[in-house]
Every structure is written in C-alpha cells, then in structure tokens.
Motif scaffolding. Structure first.
Motif, PDB file in Angstrom:
ATOM      1  N   CYS A  77      -3.376   5.545  -6.356  1.00 36.48           N
ATOM      2  CA  CYS A  77      -2.420   4.985  -5.393  1.00 36.48           C
ATOM      3  C   CYS A  77      -1.847   6.090  -4.521  1.00 36.48           C
ATOM      4  CB  CYS A  77      -1.298   4.306  -6.171  1.00 36.48           C
ATOM      5  SG  CYS A  77       0.009   3.649  -5.136  1.00 36.48           S
ATOM      6  N   LEU A  78      -1.496   5.724  -3.297  1.00 34.01           N
ATOM      7  CA  LEU A  78      -0.925   6.692  -2.351  1.00 34.01           C
ATOM      8  C   LEU A  78       0.442   7.185  -2.760  1.00 34.01           C
ATOM      9  CD1 LEU A  78      -1.645   5.401   1.254  1.00 34.01           C
ATOM     10  CD2 LEU A  78      -3.133   6.574  -0.342  1.00 34.01           C
ATOM     11  N   TYR A  79       1.100   6.498  -3.683  1.00 27.13           N
ATOM     12  CA  TYR A  79       2.452   6.904  -4.046  1.00 27.13           C
ATOM     13  C   TYR A  79       2.511   8.124  -4.966  1.00 27.13           C
ATOM     14  CZ  TYR A  79       4.365   2.759  -1.830  1.00 27.13           C
ATOM     15  OH  TYR A  79       4.729   1.819  -0.901  1.00 27.13           O
ATOM     16  N   CYS A 115      -7.775  -8.572  -9.694  1.00 27.28           N
ATOM     17  CA  CYS A 115      -8.243  -7.927  -8.456  1.00 27.28           C
ATOM     18  C   CYS A 115      -9.495  -7.069  -8.704  1.00 27.28           C
ATOM     19  CB  CYS A 115      -7.092  -7.064  -7.945  1.00 27.28           C
ATOM     20  SG  CYS A 115      -7.566  -5.774  -6.823  1.00 27.28           S
ATOM     21  N   ILE A 118      -9.118  -3.243  -9.295  1.00 30.96           N
ATOM     22  CA  ILE A 118      -8.672  -2.825 -10.631  1.00 30.96           C
ATOM     23  C   ILE A 118      -9.844  -2.917 -11.619  1.00 30.96           C
ATOM     24  CG2 ILE A 118      -7.061  -3.332 -12.515  1.00 30.96           C
ATOM     25  CD1 ILE A 118      -5.198  -4.601 -10.407  1.00 30.96           C
ATOM     26  N   THR A 144       3.099  -0.399  -9.347  1.00 36.02           N
ATOM     27  CA  THR A 144       3.064  -1.072  -8.039  1.00 36.02           C
ATOM     28  C   THR A 144       2.817  -2.562  -8.284  1.00 36.02           C
ATOM     29  OG1 THR A 144       0.779  -0.294  -7.881  1.00 36.02           O
ATOM     30  CG2 THR A 144       2.443   0.906  -6.594  1.00 36.02           C
ATOM     31  N   CYS A 145       1.556  -2.984  -8.331  1.00 33.13           N
ATOM     32  CA  CYS A 145       1.334  -4.416  -8.586  1.00 33.13           C
ATOM     33  C   CYS A 145       1.212  -4.660 -10.098  1.00 33.13           C
ATOM     34  CB  CYS A 145       0.086  -4.902  -7.852  1.00 33.13           C
ATOM     35  SG  CYS A 145      -1.430  -4.192  -8.471  1.00 33.13           S
ATOM     36  N   LYS A 148      -2.286  -3.690 -11.829  1.00 32.80           N
ATOM     37  CA  LYS A 148      -2.503  -2.260 -12.087  1.00 32.80           C
ATOM     38  C   LYS A 148      -1.642  -1.780 -13.238  1.00 32.80           C
ATOM     39  CE  LYS A 148      -3.740   0.306  -7.943  1.00 32.80           C
ATOM     40  NZ  LYS A 148      -3.108   1.122  -6.893  1.00 32.80           N
ATOM     41  N   CYS A 285      -5.426  -5.146   2.123  1.00 35.11           N
ATOM     42  CA  CYS A 285      -5.739  -4.393   0.906  1.00 35.11           C
ATOM     43  C   CYS A 285      -6.636  -3.189   1.214  1.00 35.11           C
ATOM     44  CB  CYS A 285      -6.499  -5.286  -0.085  1.00 35.11           C
ATOM     45  SG  CYS A 285      -5.507  -6.635  -0.721  1.00 35.11           S
ATOM     46  N   PRO A 286      -6.517  -2.156   0.388  1.00 35.52           N
ATOM     47  CA  PRO A 286      -7.378  -0.981   0.587  1.00 35.52           C
ATOM     48  C   PRO A 286      -8.859  -1.272   0.334  1.00 35.52           C
ATOM     49  CG  PRO A 286      -5.624  -0.537  -1.010  1.00 35.52           C
ATOM     50  CD  PRO A 286      -5.605  -2.005  -0.750  1.00 35.52           C
ATOM     51  N   CYS A 311      -4.267   1.418   2.996  1.00 42.25           N
ATOM     52  CA  CYS A 311      -4.072   2.709   2.321  1.00 42.25           C
ATOM     53  C   CYS A 311      -5.287   3.603   2.510  1.00 42.25           C
ATOM     54  CB  CYS A 311      -3.756   2.491   0.845  1.00 42.25           C
ATOM     55  SG  CYS A 311      -2.086   1.858   0.676  1.00 42.25           S
ATOM     56  N   CYS A 344       3.612  -0.495   1.325  1.00 46.71           N
ATOM     57  CA  CYS A 344       2.732  -1.324   0.474  1.00 46.71           C
ATOM     58  C   CYS A 344       3.363  -2.704   0.338  1.00 46.71           C
ATOM     59  CB  CYS A 344       2.608  -0.662  -0.887  1.00 46.71           C
ATOM     60  SG  CYS A 344       1.718  -1.650  -2.106  1.00 46.71           S
ATOM     61  N   LEU A 374      -7.994  -8.819  -1.136  1.00 48.90           N
ATOM     62  CA  LEU A 374      -8.890  -8.779  -2.293  1.00 48.90           C
ATOM     63  C   LEU A 374      -8.473  -9.917  -3.222  1.00 48.90           C
ATOM     64  CD1 LEU A 374      -9.200  -4.942  -2.998  1.00 48.90           C
ATOM     65  CD2 LEU A 374     -10.931  -6.465  -2.043  1.00 48.90           C
ATOM     66  N   CYS A 377      -5.082 -10.623  -5.296  1.00 52.25           N
ATOM     67  CA  CYS A 377      -4.011  -9.700  -4.904  1.00 52.25           C
ATOM     68  C   CYS A 377      -2.884 -10.535  -4.302  1.00 52.25           C
ATOM     69  CB  CYS A 377      -4.503  -8.662  -3.900  1.00 52.25           C
ATOM     70  SG  CYS A 377      -3.141  -7.618  -3.334  1.00 52.25           S
ATOM     71  N   TYR A 380      -0.434  -8.857  -1.184  1.00 49.72           N
ATOM     72  CA  TYR A 380      -0.977  -8.861   0.182  1.00 49.72           C
ATOM     73  C   TYR A 380      -1.279 -10.277   0.660  1.00 49.72           C
ATOM     74  CZ  TYR A 380      -0.979  -3.877   0.606  1.00 49.72           C
ATOM     75  OH  TYR A 380      -0.546  -2.571   0.710  1.00 49.72           O
TER      76      TYR A 380
HETATM   77  S1  BJ8 Z   1       0.350   1.806  -1.957  1.00 51.04           S
HETATM   78  S2  BJ8 Z   1      -1.908  -0.929  -1.585  1.00 51.04           S
HETATM   79  S3  BJ8 Z   1      -2.869   2.135  -3.101  1.00 51.04           S
HETATM   80  S4  BJ8 Z   1      -0.636  -0.104  -4.762  1.00 51.04           S
HETATM   81  S5  BJ8 Z   1      -5.407  -4.736  -3.922  1.00 51.04           S
HETATM   82  S6  BJ8 Z   1      -4.669  -3.096  -6.994  1.00 51.04           S
HETATM   83  S7  BJ8 Z   1      -2.043  -4.089  -4.755  1.00 51.04           S
HETATM   84  S8  BJ8 Z   1      -3.892  -6.448  -6.625  1.00 51.04           S
HETATM   85  S9  BJ8 Z   1      -4.257  -1.060  -4.248  1.00 51.04           S
HETATM   86 FE1  BJ8 Z   1      -2.492  -0.063  -3.535  1.00 51.04          FE
HETATM   87 FE2  BJ8 Z   1      -0.787   1.940  -3.848  1.00 51.04          FE
HETATM   88 FE3  BJ8 Z   1      -0.050  -0.308  -2.642  1.00 51.04          FE
HETATM   89 FE4  BJ8 Z   1      -1.724   1.298  -1.448  1.00 51.04          FE
HETATM   90 FE5  BJ8 Z   1      -2.939  -4.440  -6.771  1.00 51.04          FE
HETATM   91 FE6  BJ8 Z   1      -3.530  -5.709  -4.552  1.00 51.04          FE
HETATM   92 FE7  BJ8 Z   1      -5.469  -4.986  -6.135  1.00 51.04          FE
HETATM   93 FE8  BJ8 Z   1      -4.062  -3.161  -4.836  1.00 51.04          FE
END
Ligand code: BJ8
Length: 425
Positions: A77-79, A115, A118, A144-145, A148, A285-286, A311, A344, A374, A377, A380
């Motif tokens: 993740c970008l965080y 997703c 994942i 995050t979600c 994950k 979604c990325p 992302c 996000c 995706l 998800c 999003y």
């Molecule tokens: S900052 S977008 S990289 S969490 S697409 S796994 S959100 S169910 S990838 Fe993400 Fe960090 Fe956010 Fe970016 Fe979950 Fe959605 Fe799947 Fe996702």
C-alpha cells in the motif's frame, strides 16, 4: 533467463514448476500486448528490459544486497512510508498482485468472494511463485480495507508481517496524531529490524531520493496532457508499475530520460493515437502488475488512456514530502502531511478525492472517465456514486467497470466501451 537463475529461485524456495508456467504465460502476454504497439518511444526499451529480467536480474540484485546484510521490505500500500525504509538502508518492493495465475492457490485458503488483488498477492506467497515475496525479510501491511487487514492476520502465519494502523480520516487532529505515532513506531520497527538508528541526514537523503522518483513519474504524466498523446496508457501504466520494484536511482534516471523523449515528441506533435479519438481517463482501484486488462482492451480499440487516478498512477507521484524544519520531528511530520494527502477510498469523508478526479479530467482534457472497480472492493465501488455525480456536474460522462483478472468478460467490456465511446463522440 530461466536456466541462468534456476539455482537462485530454488534457494529462494520457489515452486519451480509453477514458476516456469507463470514466466511462460507472462512472456507471451507481454509480447502480445506491448511489443505490438505502434510508434512506441525508444526509451521504453529500458522498461522492456526490466520486465524481461523482472524475476532474474532484479532478484539477483536484491540477493546481493542481502548477502551484505541489508534487508528487503515488502509493502502492499502507498501508505507505508518508503522514505523510512530507505533511511534504514533497506530496499522496499511492492507486493500487490495483479495476476489471475496465483488466485487458485489463494482460494484454497481464503474465501472466493474477496478482491482479486488481495487473493493474487496471498496466492503468490502460499503458492511460492513470487521471488520478491520470497526475498522479503518482513512485509508491512496496513489497516486500509477490511479484506486486506484480515488477510494480513493469515499472512503472518507464512511470513514476518508488521501492520501499520492507518486512520480513516485525514481531517482531524486525532487522526494526524495517531498517524504520527504510527510513523514513529514504524521507524522504531525499521531500526530494530536492521540494527541501524535512523539519523536525520539519512532520512533527509531518502526523502530527496523518493521525491526525485515521484518528480520523474510526474514529468511523464504531464506530457500525456498533449494531443496527440506521446505515450500509450499501457506503457505509462507499465512505468508506474515498475516504479515499485526497480532500483530507485536507476529508475529515476531512466524515467527522466523517457520524459525528455516524450517532451520532444510533444513539441514535434508526435503521438501514439489518432487526435480525433476520445481521450479516456482512468479512476479507481489500483492496477498491480501484471494487470493490464482494461488499458489493453481500451487501447486495442484505438482510444488512448491519458491518465490514471489510481495508486498505480497519480496518487503515488503527485505530492512531495516537504519538511518545514530540520529536526527529526519536522521530517516525520512532513511524512504524515504528505501521506495523508493520498486520497484512498478507505477515507471518510473523501471529498478531496472527488475534487481531484474532476480536476484531473479537466487538466488532461478527458472526453470521459472509465472507473475501475475490482470485484468485491466495496470502498471504491460505493465511492463511485459520488464520483459519477461530481463528474456529471462537470460534464464528464463516466463508465463504471467492475471486473476481476479473468478473461471471461473481455467481450462484454469491449461492447460497453464501444457504446460509451460512441456516446462520447
Ligand atoms: S492507498 S487503494 S494501495 S489501500 S482494491 S485491496 S482497497 S478491496 S489496494 Fe489500496 Fe493503499 Fe488504498 Fe491505494 Fe482493498 Fe479495494 Fe482490493 Fe484495494
């Protein structure tokens, strides 16, 4: 490549049989999608080379670092603040999965209705088919979600896993202070893993290193505002995907060289798509490597993809870390400031993201927006309602596509894109 690196893959504990199948399939898909494009920039040759050696030379480089006692960190993740990882003299690699290939291995353990991103990364670990995963001394997850964060609990049975708590608001002092303490804890974790105390100067150097990488990616992105667009969306997506794996300094240099070429192309009016074709922007979604599905479908129909609000796209490179002082505290606060600007869909409320999508559509002169969800998800997917409303108010039509990494719906997506672009024209 296979024979040369076989011993290394075996030492990493890869499932060689399955891994051969993966490389064979990837090589074929890459050749079909990328090498058949017309009028590609010369400088894309470097990125073709990186892909041809993605499980070879780059993994060898990581192993050489490990022999010198340096650690490799994986992130999803970008965080996760990579500046701290580099300041501790580690290398960080992105581990998100964009391949259908590894999903059956994941589904043997995880629920199916999850997703694909994942399932894909989890499947790479349990199936033993990703040499990056196998090279990691520690992986860093984040809250995050829901999908994950629960999978990281299971992943911890297979590999050392550290999870950062990411607040779901960025507009309160409580959230900022939680974030700062999480960044400090991550710094301490990096220090205990490596045995290096992160000094102020090392962090300043790594901030400069990563800022330069982001600036190079942004240069490439800005050239895509031109008409005709000087690089395909598929190639631009690939460059963004590679940014999570490659050596940072080399990648920055090669991306700046690509940007030089693209800026010259813009001056000379050289492009990769017909000027009259609708310009499509991506949002959502990325698209982790090797997820090239929607870009390849759209561009094979002649419509250029000119930007990605994603992302693997603008959310990664738009903002720089800009310290306001010289102390360690100022540097860490600057990290929190910069990272809390990544919009996000896990955030609530998330009006900044919605404003950014509309602004981007204007800046890149998009004819319409393709919104990528995706499957499963929820964040999003639900946020698409607000995004569509805001885009509509600004006269940008939006097409939402919910899909996974499979090929069963390709024809159906083509039909929907065809109807969408007919409506745009
Ligand atoms: S900052 S977008 S990289 S969490 S697409 S796994 S959100 S169910 S990838 Fe993400 Fe960090 Fe956010 Fe970016 Fe979950 Fe959605 Fe799947 Fe996702």
């Amino acid at each position: 490549m296979s024979q040369e690196y076989r011993q290394m893959w075996s030492d990493l504990g890869l499932n060689l049989e399955k891994h051969d199948l993966l490389l064979g399939a990837l090589g074929k898909i890459y050749g079909d999608l990328f090498m058949t494009q017309k009028s590609r920039p010369e400088k894309m040759k470097y990125f073709d080379f990186v892909i041809s050696e993605v499980h070879g030379l780059r993994i060898k480089e990581l192993q050489e670092k490990k022999k010198l006692g340096k650690k490799v960190i994986g992130a999803f993740c970008l965080y996760v603040p990579e500046e701290l990882a580099y300041a501790a003299d580690t290398t960080m690699v992105g581990l998100c999965g964009g391949a259908d290939f590894s999903i059956p291995d994941a589904e043997a353990i995880l629920p199916r209705n999850l997703c694909p991103l994942i399932k894909s990364f989890f499947g790479f670990k349990v199936g033993g088919t990703c040499p990056y995963f196998q090279s990691c001394d520690m992986v860093v997850g984040e809250t995050t979600c829901d999908g994950k964060k629960k999978v990281y609990e299971i992943l911890a049975d297979y590999t050392p896993t550290y999870v950062m708590e990411i607040p779901h608001r960025n507009d309160t002092t409580q959230a900022k202070s939680l974030w700062l303490s999480e960044v400090k804890l991550f710094k301490e974790r990096m220090e205990s893993l490596t045995g290096h105390v992160i000094e102020k100067d090392a962090l300043k150097d790594s901030i400069r290193l990563i800022n330069a990488k982001r600036a190079a990616l942004k240069r490439v992105a800005l050239t895509r505002r031109a008409s005709p667009v000087p690089i395909s969306g598929l190639d631009a997506l690939l460059v963004n995907q590679i940014s999570f794996y490659d050596d940072v300094q080399r990648f920055t240099q090669m991306t700046n060289e690509l940007a030089d070429e693209l800026e010259t192309r813009v001056k000379n009016g050289v492009g990769v798509a017909d000027k009259d074709k609708s310009r499509l922007m991506f949002s959502g979604c990325p698209m982790a490597i090797p997820n090239w599905k929607l870009h390849s479908i759209i561009e094979s129909m002649g419509f250029p993809v000119v930007a990605e609000e994603s992302c693997i796209g603008s959310r990664y490179f738009t903002d720089q870390v800009e310290p306001k002082g010289d102390s360690m505290d100022s540097l860490l606060e600057a990290l929190v400031e910069r990272y809390s600007k990544i919009s996000c869909a896990c955030f609530t409320p998330n009006t900044e993201r919605i404003d950014k999508v509309v602004k981007m559509a204007k800046d890149f002169d998009a004819s319409g927006v393709v919104y990528n969800v995706l499957q499963y998800c929820h964040t999003y997917n639900v946020e698409a309602i607000k995004v569509e409303k805001a885009l509509k108010a600004a006269n940008f039509p939006m097409l939402k596509i919910e899909t996974d990494y499979g090929t069963e719906d390709v024809e159906q997506i083509k039909t929907r894109v065809e109807a969408f672009t007919e409506m745009l024209s």
